[in-house]
Design an enzyme around this catalytic site. Structure first.
Site, short mmCIF file in Angstrom:
data_model
loop_
_atom_site.label_atom_id
_atom_site.label_comp_id
_atom_site.label_asym_id
_atom_site.label_seq_id
_atom_site.Cartn_x
_atom_site.Cartn_y
_atom_site.Cartn_z
CG ASP A 117 9.25 0.91 -1.28
OD1 ASP A 117 10.33 1.64 -0.84
OD2 ASP A 117 8.00 1.74 -1.04
CB ALA A 168 -1.12 0.02 0.79
N GLY A 207 0.12 0.84 -3.14
CA GLY A 207 -0.04 0.51 -4.60
C GLY A 207 0.49 1.13 -6.08
CG ASN A 208 1.40 5.12 -5.92
OD1 ASN A 208 0.43 5.36 -6.42
ND2 ASN A 208 1.69 6.00 -6.03
CD GLU A 225 -0.25 -2.36 3.55
OE1 GLU A 225 0.01 -1.91 3.27
OE2 GLU A 225 -0.33 -2.12 4.84
CB CYS A 268 11.34 7.69 0.51
SG CYS A 268 10.51 7.28 1.93
#
Ligand SMILES: C[S@@+](CC[C@H](N)C(=O)[O-])C[C@H]1O[C@@H](n2cnc3c(N)ncnc32)[C@H](O)[C@@H]1O
Length: 283
Positions: free
Chosen positions: A152, A83, A85-86, A105, A210
């Site tokens: 990620d 999530a 979800g990109n 998720e 990130c």
């Protein structure tokens, strides 16, 4: 403004953006990524509303491209932390809506957003699963053909430009309270990589954050390489030639043995969020 085209047939003519702002250029590193003027709004665009286009930072497009799973009917891929979800949608497009993409998720609310996203984007090859990836048995026959995993996981988010943390934080300025928090996040991130390495058929694992902090990035990658899981399953870092070779930004030189094997994006320098992408391959 970065717009990732999920429907490859979409052409310039299908955008209805006002004439003065409709110029865009193709990104030099990521296929299907278009660069628009920051003032362009997509809110009323049909292509955006129907999920044919997603808006995301350029660096966030790197992990799916580096993972590079095959596009075939028997492809089996996991997105362990999906999530909103990109990256899953990007992966789904890269494998041409073929095979199976298991999208985990653990958060129930985010999972429901995720399901809406997949249905809007018409991702037919995605199987969303509301579960903790760490609780999934790597020996489960359901996942026996999984060859590629995207990881990620949650991170400090210190590289996200809107948060402006990078203006006041630098790698050298981590105080002891923050260091404690980062160490806890890093321990979780390492657990996720090690768990991914236990899947029987996995050949390639992309780990991204990130974050601008080496504690969550180079240190985690280093620890993963030295782990019992990596040694027993024979995982090493993919060579730079397989990890966006045209991208100049690489890992912090003083933080790992071979920083050229990982990609780093620096906020304020690369016109992206702060980001790290690494790729483990089974030898
Ligand atoms: C950084 S976000 C992922 C963003 C996503 N890759 C994207 O590009 O849209 C991390 C997500 O992983 C989820 N998550 C964290 N730990 C998890 C776990 N152990 N199993 C499954 N999901 C997890 C979080 O709830 C969060 O939604």
């Amino acid at each position: 403004m970065f717009a990732l085209i999920l429907s490859y047939g979409l052409s310039r003519m299908q955008f209805n953006i006002s004439a003065s702002k409709k110029e865009f250029s193709k990104d030099e590193h990521i296929p299907a990524l278009l660069l628009f003027h920051p003032q362009v709004s997509f809110q009323d665009e049909e292509a955006y509303k129907t999920g044919k286009v997603i808006l995301q930072d350029k660096a966030s497009c790197f992990p799916a491209v580096v993972l590079n799973p095959p596009a075939s009917a028997d492809s089996a891929v996991i997105d362990a932390t999906s999530a909103p979800g990109n990256k899953t949608s990007h992966l789904s497009t890269l494998i041409c809506n073929l095979g199976t993409l298991f999208a985990f998720e653990r958060d129930r609310k985010s999972f429901s957003t995720l399901q809406k996203m997949f249905s809007k984007a018409k991702c037919k090859n995605v199987e969303p699963i509301n579960a903790d990836f760490l609780a999934v048995n790597p020996m489960d026959s359901k996942y026996s053909k999984v060859t590629h995993i995207l990881l990620d996981p949650s991170c400090s988010g210190s590289g996200i430009v809107n948060r402006l943390d990078y203006l006041v934080e630098s790698e050298q300025e981590v105080d002891s309270v923050q260091e404690d928090r980062l160490n806890k996040i890093a321990a979780f991130q390492l657990m996720m990589i090690n768990h991914a390495m236990e899947f029987f058929s996995v050949q390639r694992i992309v780990y991204s954050t990130c974050s601008i902090h080496a504690i969550e990035d180079e240190h985690v990658v280093r620890a993963a390489l030295e782990s019992a899981e990596a040694l027993s399953a024979n995982f090493n870092l993919a060579p730079p030639s397989q990890v966006l070779p045209q991208w100049k930004g690489r890992g912090y030189a003083n933080e790992m043995h071979d920083p050229t094997s990982v990609v780093r994006c620096l906020p304020g320098e690369d016109a992206t969020n702060g980001f790290l992408v690494s790729c483990f391959v089974r030898e």
